[in-house]
Design a protein around this motif. Sequence first.
Motif, short mmCIF file in Angstrom:
data_model
loop_
_atom_site.label_atom_id
_atom_site.label_comp_id
_atom_site.label_asym_id
_atom_site.label_seq_id
_atom_site.Cartn_x
_atom_site.Cartn_y
_atom_site.Cartn_z
N THR A 105 0.92 -1.16 0.05
CA THR A 105 -0.14 -0.23 -0.01
C THR A 105 0.99 1.29 0.20
N SER A 117 2.31 -1.33 -11.58
CA SER A 117 1.24 -0.84 -12.42
C SER A 117 1.43 -1.78 -13.56
N SER A 173 -7.94 -3.21 -3.39
CA SER A 173 -6.91 -2.36 -4.14
C SER A 173 -6.28 -1.42 -3.24
N ARG A 174 -5.27 -1.09 -3.76
CA ARG A 174 -4.44 0.04 -3.01
C ARG A 174 -5.31 1.20 -2.55
N VAL A 175 -6.04 1.71 -3.48
CA VAL A 175 -6.73 2.98 -3.43
C VAL A 175 -7.89 2.71 -2.13
N LYS A 181 -6.10 2.69 1.14
CA LYS A 181 -5.63 3.86 1.72
C LYS A 181 -6.98 4.59 2.20
N ALA A 182 -7.95 4.23 1.47
CA ALA A 182 -9.40 4.94 1.88
C ALA A 182 -9.57 4.36 3.49
#
Length: 314
Positions: free
Chosen positions: A20, A35, A108-110, A113-114
Amino acid sequence: ALEKMAMERWPPIAILPLGTGNDLARIHGWGGGYSNESLIMILEQIAQSYVSLLDMWEMTVVKHSHHKKKQKVQDTKSFTNYLGVGADAQAALQVHRLRQSKPNLFFSRVANKAWYAVFGAEDAIKASCAEIPDEITLIADGVEVPLPADSQGIILLNIDAYSGGVPLWSHGIKSGTNLNEARPYNYYYSQQYSRSSGEMPRRSQSLDSLHLHPGGGLRSRTNTFERVDSADDLTQLENLQNDSDKLARITACDKPSSCQDGLLDIVSIRGTMHLGQIRVGLSNAELLCQCREATIHIKKKVSVQIDGEPWRQT
């Protein structure tokens, strides 16, 4: 895993950033995330890379018995990035517990982080670590370092990248510094790093305990690479005979952050909201000290994390 193999010399290690934050990968030039680049291209970059050294620290948790005056080693952990006590570790612990109970929410990484942002905001409202200055004591190189009254956590840094590349040390300020004099925050490093492979050769083990008062405490000490200090440096250290001189030296905070200098860079934060402000450039971490070994006496239960692995220290 490499530590258990008891190699005479560790091989150079190239990092594929699948996590992350990927802070270690960032400072060694491997980027903030994978990516779906061509693996052949990455292997070619590895072949052209150079070896950079990395300090590896060990933290030992020791429980003290005041009645029997004995110390009992509870656990030993290694870390390369950072150790946090307080607000940042509390948010990480909440995310960790949710990930264990509902792993499908971390896809997911997003999204990851959320969730950190959600629990960080929750802790900012609760201010669960507002009493940190009364709950822990920081000892650096044998002398006590006062914590700011508004501190809600301290972070011991081996690398100057935190929570997805935030440079806490190089953009931090000392207590009493005018904020207008602080160096501007730049989320993306101005220096262009070459891709490099991190090498962590095996070194002689030198364990220190993390003392717990009356329940426990934290102490970590580096197993640094062999290096030659100048005669002036050694003479200066030998001449520092009183605590006030030692305190002035370690709190000068005049050395740049390096992952291979045998020093921990220690900063204070005012909570998870403060960390969010640091990330977007609205505030700065407060620089506390730089030291070769540190002890944290813990008087009450607090959250602790090393390299993103959190737990509740009792």
